[in-house]
Each structure stands twice: as structure tokens, then as C-alpha cells.
Design a protein around this motif. Structure first.
Motif, PDB file in Angstrom:
ATOM      1  N   MET A 127      77.235   2.323 -10.656  1.00 48.45           N
ATOM      2  CA  MET A 127      78.499   1.712  -9.860  1.00 48.45           C
ATOM      3  C   MET A 127      79.374   2.747  -9.242  1.00 48.45           C
ATOM      4  SD  MET A 127      79.768  -1.339 -12.428  1.00 48.45           S
ATOM      5  CE  MET A 127      81.052  -1.944 -11.633  1.00 48.45           C
ATOM      6  N   LEU A 128      79.546   4.121  -9.844  1.00 47.77           N
ATOM      7  CA  LEU A 128      80.029   5.052  -9.385  1.00 47.77           C
ATOM      8  C   LEU A 128      79.403   5.608  -8.043  1.00 47.77           C
ATOM      9  CD1 LEU A 128      81.227   6.863 -12.536  1.00 47.77           C
ATOM     10  CD2 LEU A 128      82.545   5.933 -10.852  1.00 47.77           C
ATOM     11  N   CYS A 129      77.860   5.527  -8.299  1.00 49.17           N
ATOM     12  CA  CYS A 129      77.118   6.230  -7.151  1.00 49.17           C
ATOM     13  C   CYS A 129      77.540   5.295  -5.972  1.00 49.17           C
ATOM     14  CB  CYS A 129      75.733   5.998  -7.529  1.00 49.17           C
ATOM     15  SG  CYS A 129      75.286   7.465  -8.626  1.00 49.17           S
ATOM     16  N   PHE A 130      77.421   3.813  -6.116  1.00 52.67           N
ATOM     17  CA  PHE A 130      77.674   3.047  -4.993  1.00 52.67           C
ATOM     18  C   PHE A 130      79.207   3.092  -4.430  1.00 52.67           C
ATOM     19  CE2 PHE A 130      73.840   0.781  -6.313  1.00 52.67           C
ATOM     20  CZ  PHE A 130      73.302   0.347  -5.063  1.00 52.67           C
ATOM     21  N   ALA A 131      79.937   3.573  -5.162  1.00 51.74           N
ATOM     22  CA  ALA A 131      81.407   3.813  -4.702  1.00 51.74           C
ATOM     23  C   ALA A 131      81.258   4.886  -3.777  1.00 51.74           C
ATOM     24  CB  ALA A 131      82.341   3.977  -6.167  1.00 51.74           C
ATOM     25  N   VAL A 132      80.910   5.812  -4.207  1.00 48.61           N
ATOM     26  CA  VAL A 132      80.812   7.162  -3.411  1.00 48.61           C
ATOM     27  C   VAL A 132      79.888   6.835  -2.123  1.00 48.61           C
ATOM     28  CG1 VAL A 132      79.754   9.271  -3.080  1.00 48.61           C
ATOM     29  CG2 VAL A 132      80.829   8.762  -5.076  1.00 48.61           C
ATOM     30  N   VAL A 133      78.881   6.027  -2.245  1.00 49.18           N
ATOM     31  CA  VAL A 133      78.040   5.685  -0.974  1.00 49.18           C
ATOM     32  C   VAL A 133      78.949   4.726  -0.066  1.00 49.18           C
ATOM     33  CG1 VAL A 133      76.094   4.274  -0.012  1.00 49.18           C
ATOM     34  CG2 VAL A 133      75.712   5.644  -1.988  1.00 49.18           C
ATOM     35  N   THR A 134      79.714   3.954  -0.760  1.00 49.34           N
ATOM     36  CA  THR A 134      80.651   2.911   0.277  1.00 49.34           C
ATOM     37  C   THR A 134      81.699   3.662   0.900  1.00 49.34           C
ATOM     38  OG1 THR A 134      80.181   1.049  -1.351  1.00 49.34           O
ATOM     39  CG2 THR A 134      82.297   1.009   0.060  1.00 49.34           C
ATOM     40  N   TYR A 135      82.287   4.787   0.144  1.00 48.97           N
ATOM     41  CA  TYR A 135      83.190   5.431   0.825  1.00 48.97           C
ATOM     42  C   TYR A 135      82.701   6.418   1.903  1.00 48.97           C
ATOM     43  CZ  TYR A 135      86.743   9.337   1.410  1.00 48.97           C
ATOM     44  OH  TYR A 135      87.428  10.389   1.820  1.00 48.97           O
ATOM     45  N   VAL A 136      81.519   7.109   1.772  1.00 46.98           N
ATOM     46  CA  VAL A 136      80.876   7.830   2.733  1.00 46.98           C
ATOM     47  C   VAL A 136      80.649   6.849   3.881  1.00 46.98           C
ATOM     48  CG1 VAL A 136      78.812   9.232   3.535  1.00 46.98           C
ATOM     49  CG2 VAL A 136      80.050   9.457   1.038  1.00 46.98           C
ATOM     50  N   SER A 137      79.986   5.718   3.606  1.00 39.35           N
ATOM     51  CA  SER A 137      79.648   4.681   4.874  1.00 39.35           C
ATOM     52  C   SER A 137      81.012   4.268   5.623  1.00 39.35           C
ATOM     53  CB  SER A 137      78.990   3.512   3.964  1.00 39.35           C
ATOM     54  OG  SER A 137      78.810   2.532   5.194  1.00 39.35           O
ATOM     55  N   ALA A 138      81.858   4.052   4.844  1.00 45.67           N
ATOM     56  CA  ALA A 138      83.233   3.640   5.549  1.00 45.67           C
ATOM     57  C   ALA A 138      83.678   4.723   6.392  1.00 45.67           C
ATOM     58  CB  ALA A 138      84.056   3.008   4.596  1.00 45.67           C
ATOM     59  N   PHE A 139      83.557   6.156   6.190  1.00 47.88           N
ATOM     60  CA  PHE A 139      84.205   7.046   6.606  1.00 47.88           C
ATOM     61  C   PHE A 139      83.305   7.391   8.108  1.00 47.88           C
ATOM     62  CE2 PHE A 139      83.625  11.687   7.588  1.00 47.88           C
ATOM     63  CZ  PHE A 139      84.879  11.856   7.838  1.00 47.88           C
ATOM     64  N   LEU A 140      82.027   7.125   7.797  1.00 48.14           N
ATOM     65  CA  LEU A 140      81.205   7.330   9.136  1.00 48.14           C
ATOM     66  C   LEU A 140      81.265   6.034  10.051  1.00 48.14           C
ATOM     67  CD1 LEU A 140      77.661   8.180   7.175  1.00 48.14           C
ATOM     68  CD2 LEU A 140      79.364   9.737   8.483  1.00 48.14           C
ATOM     69  N   LEU A 141      81.588   4.927   9.496  1.00 52.16           N
ATOM     70  CA  LEU A 141      81.667   3.797  10.348  1.00 52.16           C
ATOM     71  C   LEU A 141      83.005   3.647  11.071  1.00 52.16           C
ATOM     72  CD1 LEU A 141      79.922   1.326  11.388  1.00 52.16           C
ATOM     73  CD2 LEU A 141      80.942  -0.001   9.244  1.00 52.16           C
ATOM     74  N   SER A 142      84.025   4.094  10.419  1.00 48.95           N
ATOM     75  CA  SER A 142      85.220   3.931  11.020  1.00 48.95           C
ATOM     76  C   SER A 142      85.366   5.060  12.097  1.00 48.95           C
ATOM     77  CB  SER A 142      86.550   4.452   9.824  1.00 48.95           C
ATOM     78  OG  SER A 142      86.304   5.830   9.352  1.00 48.95           O
ATOM     79  N   ASP A 143      84.620   6.060  12.280  1.00 52.31           N
ATOM     80  CA  ASP A 143      84.632   6.866  13.431  1.00 52.31           C
ATOM     81  C   ASP A 143      84.033   6.162  14.723  1.00 52.31           C
ATOM     82  OD1 ASP A 143      85.969   9.081  12.584  1.00 52.31           O
ATOM     83  OD2 ASP A 143      84.156  10.366  12.345  1.00 52.31           O
ATOM     84  N   CYS A 144      83.402   5.093  14.476  1.00 49.67           N
ATOM     85  CA  CYS A 144      82.642   4.394  15.447  1.00 49.67           C
ATOM     86  C   CYS A 144      83.633   3.173  16.175  1.00 49.67           C
ATOM     87  CB  CYS A 144      81.316   3.723  14.801  1.00 49.67           C
ATOM     88  SG  CYS A 144      80.235   4.996  14.395  1.00 49.67           S
ATOM     89  N   TYR A 145      84.810   3.278  15.544  1.00 49.75           N
ATOM     90  CA  TYR A 145      85.552   2.079  15.862  1.00 49.75           C
ATOM     91  C   TYR A 145      86.036   2.150  17.281  1.00 49.75           C
ATOM     92  CZ  TYR A 145      89.772  -1.217  15.967  1.00 49.75           C
ATOM     93  OH  TYR A 145      90.431  -2.199  16.357  1.00 49.75           O
ATOM     94  N   ARG A 146      86.072   3.484  17.843  1.00 49.58           N
ATOM     95  CA  ARG A 146      86.185   3.771  19.124  1.00 49.58           C
ATOM     96  C   ARG A 146      85.291   4.677  19.513  1.00 49.58           C
ATOM     97  NH1 ARG A 146      91.325   2.381  21.143  1.00 49.58           N
ATOM     98  NH2 ARG A 146      92.804   1.583  19.566  1.00 49.58           N
ATOM     99  N   SER A 147      84.874   4.657  21.060  1.00 48.21           N
ATOM    100  CA  SER A 147      83.855   5.289  21.736  1.00 48.21           C
ATOM    101  C   SER A 147      84.288   5.762  23.132  1.00 48.21           C
ATOM    102  CB  SER A 147      82.671   4.602  21.811  1.00 48.21           C
ATOM    103  OG  SER A 147      82.190   4.328  20.335  1.00 48.21           O
ATOM    104  N   PRO A 148      83.717   6.831  23.562  1.00 49.27           N
ATOM    105  CA  PRO A 148      82.996   7.889  22.884  1.00 49.27           C
ATOM    106  C   PRO A 148      83.657   8.798  22.005  1.00 49.27           C
ATOM    107  CG  PRO A 148      83.522   8.580  25.039  1.00 49.27           C
ATOM    108  CD  PRO A 148      84.087   7.265  25.042  1.00 49.27           C
ATOM    109  N   HIS A 149      85.137   9.051  21.754  1.00 51.53           N
ATOM    110  CA  HIS A 149      85.737   9.606  20.811  1.00 51.53           C
ATOM    111  C   HIS A 149      86.578   8.692  20.079  1.00 51.53           C
ATOM    112  CE1 HIS A 149      88.906  12.457  19.222  1.00 51.53           C
ATOM    113  NE2 HIS A 149      88.258  13.297  19.830  1.00 51.53           N
TER     114      HIS A 149
END
Length: 322
Positions: free
Chosen positions: A1-23
């Protein structure tokens, strides 16, 4: 569960950068997950993303129908035991509660879009906090009553190592379903509204002169605002809810269905697309240190998804045949 929590955090961090494009800060807003994929990865990847996302949302609707009926049945059984005693034969089926839930969802599915359902979002937030608090409190009460924390990292014993392996894989699928919220991170909507919006938009573009699509009718009910609808919205959304309810009644296996859905959407939506879009936005070159780390991360999550998917399929088939 801790591993999935870390994965979720990393995933959300990467995806939130895609909310606006190209910057990620000054760029144009992407209103949906598919918009972000289209801008960063192209049309072919967009179709693949849409397929996985909408199939996942459809499957989640099935899972929610199952879990709602299971919860309603549990409440009914609890009341029965309190009234009749622990030895009472308090047995209740799922189908009636699934039909009840489906009937309510047919009505709620006709809400036009996200902007018309702020009240429902507030109610959903209250409910989420409520059942989380109830579950946490019941857990504490159980520990106090037992005088110790029972269970262990190895889980419950099973008849064979093969069965244990299948259970572990299904558990990974369950956690994969519960943790990542990438499927709605860029378009926060209580579930299936994305599917409805896509169908409405696609139909308007494909059949602009069709009466079922372009002709709207208005109903004014006492104490409620006027409601506008067309035949497409009534028919498609009703069929959608009816089909999810029917499949839930046919496959009422909560853990196995959750595991299957989690394994299906975890890697592509929570890992693959966020990583690939991050490469494009940040212009990460192949075989650089960051590229190798993120690709290793992606492959590891893919292997977990495959393992969980195989075990969950086995669980659904076994439950259906038993």
C-alpha cells in the motif's frame, strides 16, 4: 500500500504538469485527459487513451453498482442480527438493491453536466468523509475490543501456494483500482459524466442536423429549475445505466471485478501516458538518467499490472464457475 501511495504521488505530479500545454504553468488549459494526450502525443495515442479511459469508467460504474448493493445488504443484515440475534438466518440477495441503485442512477444520469451538479459534489464529499470516519472508528473499536491488532503481513492462510498467489495478484489489482485517481484528475467529475459529455459532443459534430441530437425539449417541474433534454441524452444515458446494472447482476463479484478494473487501467492511465507526456513537455532525451529512471518505473508498474490482471481474470472465472 505504501508503494502504491508513492506511485500515486509520482503519477499525480507528472499528470498535473499536463494540465496546461505546452508550458505547465503558462500554457493553454487542457479540459480533459484526452485533450492533454492529443496535444502532447498525437491523435493515435488519443484514441487509445479514450478507449482505456471510457472502458474503465464503464467498468467502474459496474463496480459501484456492486459495492452499493453489497453495502445496502450489509446494513440490512446488521439490522436483522440486532433484532433477531447472531444465530438468525439473515440472508439477502443483491439483485433487488442493484435494481434500486440503477433506478436512482437513471434519474441522476440525466443531469446535463458538471456545472449543474455542485450540490451532488458537496453531498459526495460529505459521504466520503462520513464513511471514512465510520470505517476508521469501527477499526479502532475492534482493536480495543480484541485487546490487540490481529493479522500479519502474510495475510490469511490458504490451502495451497497457488491459491495464495492468485489472492495476492487480486489484492494488487484491488489496490491499483483504489489508489490512482488519474482517470479523473484533469476532469474532476462524480463518474461517467466524461462518457456522457463525449457522446453528446461527438453526436453533435457527427449528426448536426439530426432531430434526436439538435432538438431540445424543456420540462418545468414544481420547485425545480427548468430541465432541457433531447432524445439522445434520454436514450443513451438510460441504456448506459441499464447495461451497467445488468452486468453487475451477472458478475456480482466485488473484489474480483475491482481487481480486474485496477489492473486494466492502472498502467496506461496512471503511468504510461503521464510519463510519455512528461518526456514531451520537458523535452527529456532518450537514454538520459531521468529517461532511464522513469522508463524503469513504467516497466515495473506494467509487470505489476499484468500480474494483477491475470490473477483477477482467474478470480472472476473461478467465481462464475463455482
Amino acid at each position: 500500500m505504501l508503494c502504491f501511495a508513492v506511485v500515486t504521488y509520482v503519477s499525480a505530479f507528472l499528470l498535473s504538469d499536463c494540465y496546461r500545454s505546452p508550458h505547465p504553468v503558462t500554457g493553454t488549459r487542457n479540459h480533459s485527459y484526452m485533450d492533454a494526450v492529443r496535444v502532447n502525443l498525437g491523435q493515435k495515442q488519443t484514441w487509445f487513451c479514450g478507449l482505456v479511459q471510457y472502458v474503465s469508467l464503464y467498468g467502474t460504474s459496474i463496480a459501484y453498482t456492486i459495492t452499493t448493493s453489497t453495502s445496502m445488504r450489509a446494513i440490512k443484515k446488521s439490522d436483522c442480527y440486532h433484532k433477531e440475534g447472531d444465530k438468525a438466518p439473515c440472508a439477502y440477495g443483491d439483485s433487488f438493491y442493484m435494481l434500486m441503485f440503477g433506478g436512482v442512477q437513471i434519474v441522476l444520469s440525466q443531469i446535463p453536466d458538471f456545472h449543474n451538479m455542485a450540490w451532488l459534489s458537496v453531498m459526495a464529499a460529505i459521504m466520503s468523509f462520513s464513511y471514512s470516519f465510520i470505517g476508521f472508528s469501527l477499526g479502532i473499536a475492534k482493536v480495543i475490543a480484541n485487546g490487540s491488532i490481529k493479522g500479519g503481513i502474510g495475510g490469511i492462510p490458504l490451502a495451497s501456494s497457488v491459491r495464495k498467489t492468485w489472492r495476492v495478484s487480486q489484492a494488487l489489482g484491488d489496490i491499483a483500482f483504489a489508489y490512482p485517481y488519474s482517470i479523473i484528475l484533469l476532469e474532476i467529475q462524480v463518474f461517467s459524466q466524461q462518457v456522457f459529455s463525449f457522446v453528446d459532443r461527438w453526436s453533435s459534430e457527427k449528426f448536426p442536423n439530426n432531430g434526436s441530437v439538435k432538438t431540445f425539449y424543456t420540462i418545468k417541474l414544481p420547485f425545480l429549475p427548468a430541465y432541457r433534454f433531447n432524445l439522445l441524452r434520454i436514450c443513451f444515458r438510460t441504456i448506459y445505466v441499464a447495461s451497467t446494472t445488468g452486468l453487475a447482476m451477472f458478475f456480482p463479484y466485488f473484489n474480483e471485478v475491482l481487481g480486474l478494473l485496477g489492473a486494466f487501467n492502472f498502467w496506461p492511465l496512471a503511468i504510461y501516458f503521464p510519463v510519455e507526456m512528461y518526456f514531451v513537455q520537458r523535452k527529456i532525451e532518450t537514454w538520459t538518467k531521468k529517461w532511464i529512471i522513469l522508463q524503469t518505473f513504467s516497466v515495473a508498474c506494467l509487470l505489476v499490472s499484468i500480474f494483477a490482471f491475470i490473477g483477477s481474470v482467474e478470480g472472476v472465472v473461478s467465481e462464475k464457475l463455482s
